[in-house]
Each structure stands twice: as structure tokens, then as C-alpha cells.
Design an enzyme around this catalytic site. Structure first.
Site, PDB file in Angstrom:
ATOM      1  N   ASN A  21       0.863  -1.182   0.000  1.00  0.00           N
ATOM      2  CA  ASN A  21       0.000   0.000   0.000  1.00  0.00           C
ATOM      3  C   ASN A  21       0.905   1.239   0.000  1.00  0.00           C
ATOM      4  O   ASN A  21       1.528   1.546   1.017  1.00  0.00           O
ATOM      5  CB  ASN A  21      -0.890  -0.055   1.259  1.00  0.00           C
ATOM      6  CG  ASN A  21      -1.718   1.198   1.440  1.00  0.00           C
ATOM      7  OD1 ASN A  21      -1.791   2.056   0.557  1.00  0.00           O
ATOM      8  ND2 ASN A  21      -2.366   1.312   2.602  1.00  0.00           N
TER       9      ASN A  21
ATOM     10  N   SER B 218       3.116  -2.269  10.405  1.00  0.00           N
ATOM     11  CA  SER B 218       4.567  -2.287  10.627  1.00  0.00           C
ATOM     12  C   SER B 218       5.235  -3.601  10.238  1.00  0.00           C
ATOM     13  O   SER B 218       6.144  -4.080  10.919  1.00  0.00           O
ATOM     14  CB  SER B 218       4.893  -1.909  12.078  1.00  0.00           C
ATOM     15  OG  SER B 218       4.458  -0.586  12.346  1.00  0.00           O
TER      16      SER B 218
ATOM     17  N   GLU C 208      -7.059   4.384   8.099  1.00  0.00           N
ATOM     18  CA  GLU C 208      -6.854   5.812   7.792  1.00  0.00           C
ATOM     19  C   GLU C 208      -8.107   6.406   7.155  1.00  0.00           C
ATOM     20  O   GLU C 208      -8.423   7.578   7.369  1.00  0.00           O
ATOM     21  CB  GLU C 208      -5.608   5.974   6.903  1.00  0.00           C
ATOM     22  CG  GLU C 208      -4.334   5.754   7.726  1.00  0.00           C
ATOM     23  CD  GLU C 208      -3.115   5.287   6.958  1.00  0.00           C
ATOM     24  OE1 GLU C 208      -3.106   5.351   5.715  1.00  0.00           O
ATOM     25  OE2 GLU C 208      -2.162   4.817   7.608  1.00  0.00           O
TER      26      GLU C 208
ATOM     27  N   GLY D  78       2.770  -1.309   4.336  1.00  0.00           N
ATOM     28  CA  GLY D  78       2.775   0.114   4.006  1.00  0.00           C
ATOM     29  C   GLY D  78       4.194   0.597   3.770  1.00  0.00           C
ATOM     30  O   GLY D  78       4.767   0.428   2.690  1.00  0.00           O
TER      31      GLY D  78
ATOM     32  N   GLU E  80      -5.669  -5.281  10.498  1.00  0.00           N
ATOM     33  CA  GLU E  80      -4.649  -4.261  10.733  1.00  0.00           C
ATOM     34  C   GLU E  80      -4.947  -3.557  12.053  1.00  0.00           C
ATOM     35  O   GLU E  80      -5.763  -2.623  12.088  1.00  0.00           O
ATOM     36  CB  GLU E  80      -4.664  -3.236   9.591  1.00  0.00           C
ATOM     37  CG  GLU E  80      -4.306  -3.827   8.249  1.00  0.00           C
ATOM     38  CD  GLU E  80      -3.680  -2.779   7.343  1.00  0.00           C
ATOM     39  OE1 GLU E  80      -2.544  -2.994   6.905  1.00  0.00           O
ATOM     40  OE2 GLU E  80      -4.316  -1.740   7.088  1.00  0.00           O
TER      41      GLU E  80
ATOM     42  N   HIS F 244      -9.804   0.706   5.262  1.00  0.00           N
ATOM     43  CA  HIS F 244      -8.495   0.986   5.878  1.00  0.00           C
ATOM     44  C   HIS F 244      -8.697   1.954   7.042  1.00  0.00           C
ATOM     45  O   HIS F 244      -9.499   2.888   6.949  1.00  0.00           O
ATOM     46  CB  HIS F 244      -7.540   1.579   4.841  1.00  0.00           C
ATOM     47  CG  HIS F 244      -6.122   1.610   5.348  1.00  0.00           C
ATOM     48  ND1 HIS F 244      -5.685   2.572   6.221  1.00  0.00           N
ATOM     49  CD2 HIS F 244      -5.076   0.777   5.138  1.00  0.00           C
ATOM     50  CE1 HIS F 244      -4.423   2.328   6.526  1.00  0.00           C
ATOM     51  NE2 HIS F 244      -4.029   1.238   5.877  1.00  0.00           N
TER      52      HIS F 244
ATOM     53  N   GLY G 243       2.038   2.073  10.911  1.00  0.00           N
ATOM     54  CA  GLY G 243       2.961   3.198  10.785  1.00  0.00           C
ATOM     55  C   GLY G 243       3.633   3.580  12.088  1.00  0.00           C
ATOM     56  O   GLY G 243       4.256   4.634  12.192  1.00  0.00           O
TER      57      GLY G 243
ATOM     58  N   LYS H 285       0.120   4.307  -0.223  1.00  0.00           N
ATOM     59  CA  LYS H 285      -0.506   5.482   0.433  1.00  0.00           C
ATOM     60  C   LYS H 285      -0.269   6.742  -0.407  1.00  0.00           C
ATOM     61  O   LYS H 285      -0.236   6.667  -1.633  1.00  0.00           O
ATOM     62  CB  LYS H 285      -0.003   5.631   1.872  1.00  0.00           C
ATOM     63  CG  LYS H 285      -0.176   4.339   2.668  1.00  0.00           C
ATOM     64  CD  LYS H 285      -0.049   4.511   4.150  1.00  0.00           C
ATOM     65  CE  LYS H 285      -0.193   3.161   4.835  1.00  0.00           C
ATOM     66  NZ  LYS H 285      -0.257   3.241   6.281  1.00  0.00           N
TER      67      LYS H 285
HETATM   68  P1  PGA Z   1       2.623   0.199   7.732  1.00  0.00           P
HETATM   69  O1  PGA Z   1       1.168   0.394   7.049  1.00  0.00           O
HETATM   70  O2  PGA Z   1       3.179  -1.089   7.170  1.00  0.00           O
HETATM   71  O3  PGA Z   1       3.408   1.401   7.310  1.00  0.00           O
HETATM   72  O4  PGA Z   1       2.389   0.106   9.187  1.00  0.00           O
HETATM   73  C1  PGA Z   1       0.303  -0.688   6.843  1.00  0.00           C
HETATM   74  C2  PGA Z   1      -0.989  -0.235   6.232  1.00  0.00           C
HETATM   75  O5  PGA Z   1      -1.457   0.855   6.588  1.00  0.00           O
HETATM   76  O6  PGA Z   1      -1.581  -0.915   5.370  1.00  0.00           O
END
Ligand code: PGA
Length: 254
Positions: A12, A215, A101, A236, A170, A99, A176, A14
Site C-alpha cells: 500500500n 509495521s 486511515e 505500508g 490491521e 483501511h 505506521g 498510500k
Molecule cells: P505500515 O502500514 O506497514 O506502514 O504500518 C500498513 C498499512 O497501513 O496498510
């Protein structure tokens, strides 16, 4: 052959990369991971502006692409929105829905998420449906309740099969932040999700893939994937560099 016989690794991107950077990343991922795609499914979710170009680069390769979001409407005077059908026509195979976010930063409600899933299904996009608890919810012992209510949205879709859907657990506190759920914490939730599926969708509970995200790095990918109910990873930050992403794909080889 069920989907679960193959792991899936999704990147992803982003809101990172310019168009030239996103195109270069897609080429580099293909160069480094192309040799493994018979044994592992790979999907890239570039920014929407890059989708057409990235899908073109990956056309005729086994690497799939997806859009990170789609509108809850089919078409109309909705300035700035991108419909599921537009994404499909620009080359997307998948769409990410739910997601954290989108849920938390953009206030997407359950109703909106259901409408998005309906649009995606109608347009022929595969849905990667994300769900997970916040830290406060985990600390107050609500993990099971929250996740079951997020999964219950699937009941509002008409028909779907294991081929229309991937699920991605997630935990919000792991996205993140550098904090990863431990393999046993993740497996515990994945097993609970599998049990939920076998109660409500016994016909394909054993075929649906459940990815873990939050992460994920090359260093922890293998331990996460070693668990019986973890069928893939949604990555991500570590998907923005071809070498770290391809190391994660490599760790999913049987
Ligand atoms: P991250 O994001 O690997 O940077 O934690 C994962 C995601 O939001 O899909």
C-alpha cells in the site's frame, strides 16, 4: 485449488511517490519479485494518479494492481471522486476498503463502507477489506467485539465468494508506528476471524485469505507468515522500497 494455498503480499503506497517514482518502483518490484509470482500473489496499490501507468507496466505480468479507495456512488456530480468502474477501467484488479486511515482520518462510516463494497463488486473489483481495533479498544478488552462488528458489514453485501474478497487485519496501533502485533497476538485474532467465517460463511471460510498489516518489515514477515491463519501481509512503509518489499515477498515463498 483454494486461494489459501498461495500467500499474498500487498504493498500500500498510500500518498507517497511522484508518478516517475511510482513507475520506477513498479518496474523494480517486477524485476525483483517476478521470479516468485508463481508461488506468491503480489498486489501493488499505487496512488490513484499512477494507477493507469503502473497497471500498464505490470500488464502481462502476474503482479496485480489496486486502487486505495473508491467512491460510494456509481457516477454523478461528485467532484473529486473516483468510481470503482473508473478504477477498473484504468487497470485496477483490487480496491482497499475499510483501511483505518479512511475510517479514522476521513470519517468513513459503516454505511459508506458497505456502499463502497457494493460499488466495487458491481464493477468487478476484488475487495481487500481492512479491519482492526485501536489501542484503547484492545486495552479495554474489546478486540473480539469490535472486529466482529466490523466483519458483520459483510452480511450487507449480496452474494460474494472467496474470489471476490481478501480480509486484512490491521490493528490501528500497529500501523505506521513501528509496533507490530506479535505473531501470537496476530494469530489469535486471525483464528477468531476464521471462526467467525466458519459460522457465517461455512461454504468458503477455509478458502478466504486473511492478511496481517501493521509495521510489517522484512525482519518480521517470516515469523508472522509462519502462523496457520495468516495467509498474507499488507505492507505500508516497507513497500516503498523495492528491496525491502521483495525481501517480504521472498519470505512468503513456500
Ligand atoms: P505500515 O502500514 O506497514 O506502514 O504500518 C500498513 C498499512 O497501513 O496498510
Amino acid at each position: 485449488m483454494s486461494n489459501r494455498s498461495k500467500k499474498i503480499i500487498a504493498g500500500n503506497h498510500k500518498m507517497f511517490t511522484t508518478l516517475p517514482e511510482g513507475m520506477a518502483l513498479a518496474k523494480e518490484v517486477h524485476r525483483s519479485c517476478g521470479q516468485w509470482t508463481e508461488s506468491v500473489d503480489v498486489v501493488l496499490f499505487p496512488p490513484a494518479t499512477h494507477l493507469f501507468a503502473v497497471s500498464g507496466i505490470l500488464n502481462n505480468t502476474p503482479i496485480s494492481t489496486g486502487i486505495q479507495n473508491c467512491s460510494s456512488f456509481r457516477e454523478g456530480a461528485y467532484t473529486g471522486e473516483i468510481s470503482a468502474e473508473m478504477a477498473k477501467s484504468a487497470g485496477a484488479d483490487y480496491v482497499l476498503i475499510g483501511h483505518s486511515e479512511r475510517r479514522h482520518l476521513f470519517g468513513e462510516s459503516d454505511e459508506v463502507l458497505v456502499q463502497k463494497m457494493k460499488q466495487a463488486k458491481q464493477a468487478g473489483l476484488k475487495i481487500m477489506y481492512c479491519f482492526g481495533e485501536t489501542l484503547a479498544q484492545r486495552e479495554s478488552g474489546q478486540v473480539e467485539q469490535i472486529i466482529q462488528s466490523q466483519l458483520a458489514l459483510l452480511h450487507q453485501l449480496d452474494e460474494f465468494t472467496a474470489n471476490d474478497l481478501e480480509l486484512a487485519y490491521e490493528p490501528v496501533w500497529a500501523i505506521g508506528t513501528g509496533l507490530t502485533a506479535s505473531p501470537s497476538q496476530a494469530q489469535e485474532v486471525h483464528a477468531m476471524v476464521r471462526k467467525f467465517l466458519s459460522l457465517h460463511y461455512p461454504q468458503f471460510a477455509e478458502q478466504l485469505r486473511i492478511l496481517y498489516g501493521g509495521s510489517v518489515k522484512a525482519e518480521n514477515a517470516k515469523d508472522l507468515l509462519a502462523n496457520p491463519d495468516i495467509d498474507g501481509l499488507l505492507v505500508g512503509g516497507a513497500s516503498l522500497k523495492a528491496d525491502s518489499f521483495s525481501a517480504i515477498v521472498q519470505s512468503a515463498l513456500p
